[in-house]
Design an enzyme around this catalytic site. Sequence first.
Site, PDB file in Angstrom:
ATOM      1  N   GLU A   1      11.418 -16.248   8.818  1.00 44.28           N
ATOM      2  CA  GLU A   1      10.576 -15.056   8.656  1.00 44.28           C
ATOM      3  C   GLU A   1      10.136 -14.799   7.219  1.00 44.28           C
ATOM      4  O   GLU A   1       8.987 -14.402   6.968  1.00 44.28           O
ATOM      5  CB  GLU A   1      11.302 -13.834   9.213  1.00 44.28           C
ATOM      6  CG  GLU A   1      11.341 -13.761  10.735  1.00 44.28           C
ATOM      7  CD  GLU A   1      12.393 -14.658  11.376  1.00 44.28           C
ATOM      8  OE1 GLU A   1      12.386 -14.794  12.619  1.00 44.28           O
ATOM      9  OE2 GLU A   1      13.230 -15.240  10.639  1.00 44.28           O
TER      10      GLU A   1
ATOM     11  N   ASP B   1      11.899  -6.272  16.778  1.00 45.88           N
ATOM     12  CA  ASP B   1      10.885  -6.824  15.867  1.00 45.88           C
ATOM     13  C   ASP B   1       9.581  -7.258  16.526  1.00 45.88           C
ATOM     14  O   ASP B   1       8.503  -6.754  16.229  1.00 45.88           O
ATOM     15  CB  ASP B   1      11.483  -7.988  15.061  1.00 45.88           C
ATOM     16  CG  ASP B   1      12.312  -8.964  15.896  1.00 45.88           C
ATOM     17  OD1 ASP B   1      12.299  -8.866  17.132  1.00 45.88           O
ATOM     18  OD2 ASP B   1      12.976  -9.843  15.296  1.00 45.88           O
TER      19      ASP B   1
ATOM     20  N   GLU C   1      13.384 -15.997  25.608  1.00 43.51           N
ATOM     21  CA  GLU C   1      13.463 -17.224  24.816  1.00 43.51           C
ATOM     22  C   GLU C   1      12.664 -18.357  25.460  1.00 43.51           C
ATOM     23  O   GLU C   1      12.014 -19.140  24.759  1.00 43.51           O
ATOM     24  CB  GLU C   1      14.926 -17.653  24.634  1.00 43.51           C
ATOM     25  CG  GLU C   1      15.754 -16.709  23.783  1.00 43.51           C
ATOM     26  CD  GLU C   1      15.380 -16.740  22.305  1.00 43.51           C
ATOM     27  OE1 GLU C   1      14.527 -17.577  21.912  1.00 43.51           O
ATOM     28  OE2 GLU C   1      15.932 -15.945  21.538  1.00 43.51           O
TER      29      GLU C   1
ATOM     30  N   ARG D   1       9.462 -19.912  23.351  1.00 43.92           N
ATOM     31  CA  ARG D   1       9.656 -21.294  22.899  1.00 43.92           C
ATOM     32  C   ARG D   1       8.903 -22.287  23.788  1.00 43.92           C
ATOM     33  O   ARG D   1       8.144 -23.117  23.283  1.00 43.92           O
ATOM     34  CB  ARG D   1      11.152 -21.640  22.887  1.00 43.92           C
ATOM     35  CG  ARG D   1      11.970 -20.784  21.933  1.00 43.92           C
ATOM     36  CD  ARG D   1      13.368 -21.315  21.759  1.00 43.92           C
ATOM     37  NE  ARG D   1      14.255 -20.335  21.132  1.00 43.92           N
ATOM     38  CZ  ARG D   1      15.251 -20.625  20.316  1.00 43.92           C
ATOM     39  NH1 ARG D   1      15.502 -21.879  20.006  1.00 43.92           N
ATOM     40  NH2 ARG D   1      16.016 -19.679  19.803  1.00 43.92           N
TER      41      ARG D   1
ATOM     42  N   THR E   1       5.370 -15.352  18.389  1.00 46.62           N
ATOM     43  CA  THR E   1       6.517 -15.041  17.527  1.00 46.62           C
ATOM     44  C   THR E   1       7.363 -16.272  17.223  1.00 46.62           C
ATOM     45  O   THR E   1       8.233 -16.230  16.362  1.00 46.62           O
ATOM     46  CB  THR E   1       7.372 -13.922  18.135  1.00 46.62           C
ATOM     47  OG1 THR E   1       8.192 -13.339  17.125  1.00 46.62           O
ATOM     48  CG2 THR E   1       8.225 -14.436  19.290  1.00 46.62           C
TER      49      THR E   1
END
Length: 488
Positions: free
Chosen positions: A390, A274, A147, A151, A474
Amino acid sequence: MKQAIRFSLFRPALRGLNIALLAALPLFAQNASAADTPAKAQPAGKVVANIALRPVSEAEAAALAQQVKDEVRHAWRGYKQYAWGHDALSPLSKKPRDWYEHSLLMTPVDALDTLMIMGLKEEADEARELIAQQLNFDQDMYVQNFEITIRLLGGLLSAYQISGDARLLDKAEDLGKRLLPVFDSPTGMPYTHVNLRTGKVRGKLSNPAETGTLVLEFGMLSRLTGKPVYFEKSKRALVATYKAASPLGLVGSTIDVETGRWTDTGAHIGGGIDSYYEYLNKCWRLFGDMECKAMWEHSIKGMNQALADQRGSALWYGHADMATGVRSKTQYGALDAFMPALLALGGDMKRAKALQESGLRMWRLHGIEPESLDYASMTVQSPGYALRPEIVESAYYLHHYTGNPRYRAMGREFWEAFVRYCRTEAGYAALKDVRSKEQEDSMESFVFAETFKYFYLLFAPKSALNFDAVTFNTEAHPLHLPAAPAAH
């Protein structure tokens, strides 16, 4: 990518828009035609190929893009008033929330490139100064590598490329150095957590998303600093994850990073897996890495063979065992809805279009998408809505590649529901249950990084961002080569 285009990648659009257009725009759907009302659940295979949608004119698209900008300002003001200097705002209680013992400014870092792309200069400048002056990674605390990478590292690098502010690159390099110890496992796959000050690591049970979704950010850090160690370690982790896959190219849900053994062999395209597949493709797209291209082509073939599930006229991607390919669940959800974008990026427009239609059916089941759905029975399994981006991301990609106004029409339907059900006095709130529309006291930073950004780019002119010149990580932070920042 040609050198000449690097300085015009991020040109804010829609300056001087006639705000009067907004008055004519149907924000809410009380007067919408029957084609725009949520569809009732239908047995799989009994639905029509394409659900009717009202067209979106260019004028309405421009007005929608302006609305998105206005709502970003609204949510940013809420964060600034009630949570300034903290990781996130809890929008119902109007209180700040931090992930760890000390704030890492998740929302400002995640939001910064979005604010700049939208031309929101005042908001972008105040976010950038807050980050430059207060973001401090010298903290004695464990953080989740995945994360923090997508981010913060991704956000800092993207914002540096857009702004040219060297302070952002300095922050990114400091963070990258502190994250490097995660890769010191016997397999090269990263541990899940690292102490930012001591470099101690923990968390040997991980998943493909956490082990394989690092190469874009660390690779760009290598390109921008001239230090190859970041790309080398993240690429090794990606390759190690791929080498642990089955002959079908499928990966499971849980892996021990010290032994390389799977403890859960369930394969799917949802959360925890994913973005591993996404980065196989995007590593090739961004860096021209031919090994990644080969890994992607093998993996997508297996995914289409074992996970794709054609049910009548509807295409879904479900769950199967990674080794045998035997179907285990008919589950699809909000996180899976990135797959049409990835299919489009890989050139498979037929499957991309079909799967996006299934996403629209999922959305219309209750007027907004659930976290997960059993697509065989069309019943909700996990009812929350976390403000996820998404399905909007996929609409944006498909609109870019096809030019078909159908995808803007989808986006308008998504946007109207998003505003209707999630807007609060202080920002935007997740939903506990899409059936009751009860709100939850959560506004994750990705609503700025991804959800608002993809809505804006879907409705804005293509000049707002040169899609073909960038690769989104992502978390929707755009990265580009050559690696030089924009000129100022």
